[in-house]
Design an enzyme around this catalytic site. Sequence first.
Site, PDB file in Angstrom:
ATOM      1  N   ASP A 173       0.870  -1.166   0.000  1.00 36.21           N
ATOM      2  CA  ASP A 173       0.000   0.000   0.000  1.00 36.21           C
ATOM      3  C   ASP A 173       0.915   1.226   0.000  1.00 36.21           C
ATOM      4  O   ASP A 173       2.102   1.139   0.343  1.00 36.21           O
ATOM      5  CB  ASP A 173      -0.979   0.007   1.184  1.00 36.21           C
ATOM      6  CG  ASP A 173      -2.184   0.899   0.892  1.00 36.21           C
ATOM      7  OD1 ASP A 173      -2.088   1.765  -0.008  1.00 36.21           O
ATOM      8  OD2 ASP A 173      -3.216   0.758   1.562  1.00 36.21           O
TER       9      ASP A 173
HETATM   10  C1  BGC Z   1      -4.991   3.241  -0.176  1.00 38.27           C
HETATM   11  C2  BGC Z   1      -5.051   2.234  -1.304  1.00 38.27           C
HETATM   12  C3  BGC Z   1      -4.861   2.936  -2.616  1.00 38.27           C
HETATM   13  C4  BGC Z   1      -3.543   3.690  -2.584  1.00 38.27           C
HETATM   14  C5  BGC Z   1      -3.244   4.436  -3.854  1.00 38.27           C
HETATM   15  C6  BGC Z   1      -3.742   4.100  -0.246  1.00 38.27           C
HETATM   16  O1  BGC Z   1      -3.799   5.133   0.679  1.00 38.27           O
HETATM   17  O2  BGC Z   1      -5.064   2.569   1.059  1.00 38.27           O
HETATM   18  O3  BGC Z   1      -6.258   1.533  -1.272  1.00 38.27           O
HETATM   19  O4  BGC Z   1      -4.926   2.015  -3.666  1.00 38.27           O
HETATM   20  O5  BGC Z   1      -3.572   4.633  -1.531  1.00 38.27           O
HETATM   21  O6  BGC Z   1      -4.086   5.520  -4.005  1.00 38.27           O
END
Ligand code: BGC
Length: 794
Positions: free
Chosen positions: A255
Amino acid sequence: MIKKHWITSLLLAVTAFPMMAQNLEQQIDNLLKQMTLEEKVRLSYAQAKFCSPGVPRLGVPELWTSDGPHGVRMEINWNDWGHAHWTNDAITAFPALTCLAATWNPELATIYGKSIGEEARYRKKNVLLGPGVNLYRTPLNGRNFEYMGEDPNLASAMVVNYIQALQSNGVSCCVKHYALNEQEEFRGHVNVIVSDRALRELYLRPFEAAVKQGKAWSLMGSYNQYLDQHASHNEVLLKKILKEEWGFDGAVISDWGATHNTDEAALYGLDLEMGTYTNGLTSEGHGFGYDDYYLGTAYLEKIKKGEIPMEVVNDKARRMLRLILRTSLPRFTQNPMDNFGSLNTDEHVLACRTVAQEGIVLLKNDVSAAAGKALLPIDFSQYKRILVVGDNATRRLTEGGGSSELKAKDEVSPLRTLQERYGKQAQITYAQGYTCGGAYFGRIDQIKQQTIDSLRNDAVAKAKEADLVIFIGGLNKNHFQDCEGGDRRFYNLDFEQDELISALADANKNLVTVIVSGNAYAMPWLAKVPNLVQSWYLGSQAGPALIDILSGDVCPSGKTPFTFARELEDYPAHKLGRVGYPGLDPDSLPAAFQFGDKTNPKSALLLQKGFFEKQAAAIAKDNNINKRNTSIDGRTHHGRGNEAEVYAEDILLGYRWFDAKAQNGTYAQSKSRVVFPFGFGLSYTTFAYGKPTISGNTVSVTVRNTGKVAGKEVVQFYVGDDKASVVRPVKELKHFEKVSLQPGEEKTVSYQIADDDLKFFDENTQQWTLEPGSFTIYVAASSADVKGKVKYVR
Ligand code: BGC
C-alpha cells in the site's frame, strides 16, 4: 471490412496465442539473463505516484497502476497527489462494492469486472487497485463501502468473478488490503491480535479465493501490523501463507507508504514498493527521492554485500516481469480491437445501472392503514406536489472518499431523474434539509447550528404542503463519513438527520425514506417511517437506478451484505472498549489479553464460555481502558503509533455472533439486537419456499413467486456442525443462488455440499479439518429467516 478483421484476428489467435501462453516463463528467463543487477532491483520501486519502471534498455514497458475498485480514477500528478486535470479521463463510475455484494449475484460481478477492465485497458492501466475484500467488523470503518460485507463466502463468490473478468482484459487486479485492515483509525500501524482460526476461517478467506480461484496477478499489502510486523512485509502473511502455501505467482504491491524496513521488504515477500513518502527528486525538497525507497539503493547495497540472497532478487524481478508481461502484451482475442479496451460505452452504463438496481435493498415497506397498501412502489400518477429532501438527492457521491474518488463522465442524481421523468406531470421541488460541507481528505467543515436549524425548518415547512415527500440522505464521502483515512465518529447519521427524518415523518404521512451509505447506522426514527430503502454509492447511474426501484419499474432484489444492529455496542468489536476497537497501548491491555511474545491467541481461549462477557463487564468498569481516544476536532487521530487491538469476538463475526448470542440466551430480554439481519431484503412480490429435501449430498428446495409482479429471490444455504470438538458458529453461509421468477412461476434451487464446506481450521495441526458426523443444512431467505432444514451425515 468485417471479414478482414475476422481473418486478422483468427490468424493472430492461431499463431501468436500459443506462443505467448507457453513461453511467458521462457521470455522471463531470457530477460533475466540479459538484465544487470541494477535493472532487476529497479523493477521493485516506484518512479512516480502510480508508475514503476520497466527495463528501458530491453524494451520492457513501465507498469501503470490506478485506483480503484469502482472505476478508473482520474489521472494524478506524476509526483504529488494533485489531480492532473486531464480532459480525457472521465469514466463510468460503477456502484461501490457494498452494492455489488448486496446484489448477491456473481454474474453481475463478472459484468462489473469485464466493464471496468475495458475502461482500465482503454486508460492504458496495467493494474487496477482493487477489489477490496476486508471484512465488515465495525460500522465505523470509513472504508466499508469499498468492501463486500461481513461474510467471507459472499465476498469470495463476488471477488473471484470480478477478478477473472477484469483480468480477461489483460488488466491485473490488485486485491486489497491484505490483511486485517478492518478500520481506518490507526491504520498505519495498529497491531491486530487475532486467532489463527478467525484469520483463516474469516479474514483470509476472500483473499485465498482471489488467489486460488480468481488467479489474481497482484495483491496489495496493507498498512497495519500483524504479529508485530507490518503487513506489507509480513513473514507469515506474505511469505508463508500467500506465496508458499497458496502458491501465489503474482506480485505483492505495498500500500502507498506501507513499507518500513529494507530487510523485511526484501525477505518477506514484498515485490513492489509504492508511495513511500518522497518528493521524487533525489536531491531537492525534502532530500528524499525514489532511490531512497526501502527497496531502492539500500536494498541494492545489501545485495552487493551478500546480505540478501540472489534467489530473492531474481524471484522479485521475475514476479514483476510476469506482471508487466501479463498486462502489456496484446491479448490476441478474436477481435483485435479488444486489445485497446473501451470507455463510457452504452454497455458500461447499462452494467452500472443493472448492478445498482439489483443492489438496492428494500428494508421496510409497511402497509398504510389509510391507503390499504404500501407507499412503495410509488404510484406517481397520485401525487401532484412532490417534495424531495436531502443532500444526497443532488450530491456527487463519486467524488471524495479518498483513493476511490472518481471523475464520472456523467453522474445522474436522483433529483435530476425525478425531474426528467415526472417533472411534467407533477410539481417537483427540492429542499436540502441538512448540509455537510465539502468532501476534503482528512478534514471537515464545521457546520453552524443556525444553518442546520434553518435548513430543517425549511424542509419541514415544505413537507407539510406536499402530497409526497422523498427523503434521500445518509452518509457521504466526506472525512468521518464513508471515507478513507478516518473512521466515522458515531453510529448515528450525522448533521442532525435523525431529528430531520423524525420531523419529516411527523409532517407528512406520505414519506419515502432512502438512505445512501456503505455502512449500517442507528435508526431511532425507524418506527415512525413507513418504509426504508437502503441505497449505496451507486455511481454514474445513481438516479435512474434508484428511481427504477422507487417507481416499481424494477422489483427490488438486493439483500444486506452485513448486519444492521440496533446500537454500536451490539457489535462485538465495540463491546470491549478500545481493546476491540480502535486499539490501545499494548501495555494497557488487560491481563486476559496479554498473549505473550507472539501475540497470537488461541480460539479456544477467546471462545471459552463466558470469557468475552466477563471481560466486557470488567472493561466497562475500567475508565482508562474504556475511554475512546478518537479525536473529534475534525482531524484523524493518529494515536501513539504502537496501538494493538484484539479481534476478541474471534470466529463469531457478524451474524455468527448474533446467532450465538440468540442461542445461548444472552439477548433473551432485549428480544433482538438485530434490526436488519445479514442476507435480508424485501421485494414487491412474495415468495413461498417448499420443504427442502436431500439426496446424497444435494439439497434442493422449490421457490415460487406468489405475488403479482416478476421478482428475484436469493436462496441462501447455511451449514452448521451438530457436534464438534471446537466451538463452531451456529451456521455459516456456504452457497446462494439468485433466481428470477415470473408471477406464479416455481423453480428448484440446489446446493451440492462439498467437503470443504464442512471443515474448520484446526489450530493445533494448522490444517483444515473435517470431523465426520451430522450437519444441519439451513435453507433461508436471510440469516434470521430459516425456511427449512435438512440433516446431512458425513
Ligand atoms: C490506499 C489504497 C490505494 C492507494 C493508492 C492508499 O492510501 O489505502 O487503497 O490504492 O492509496 O491511491
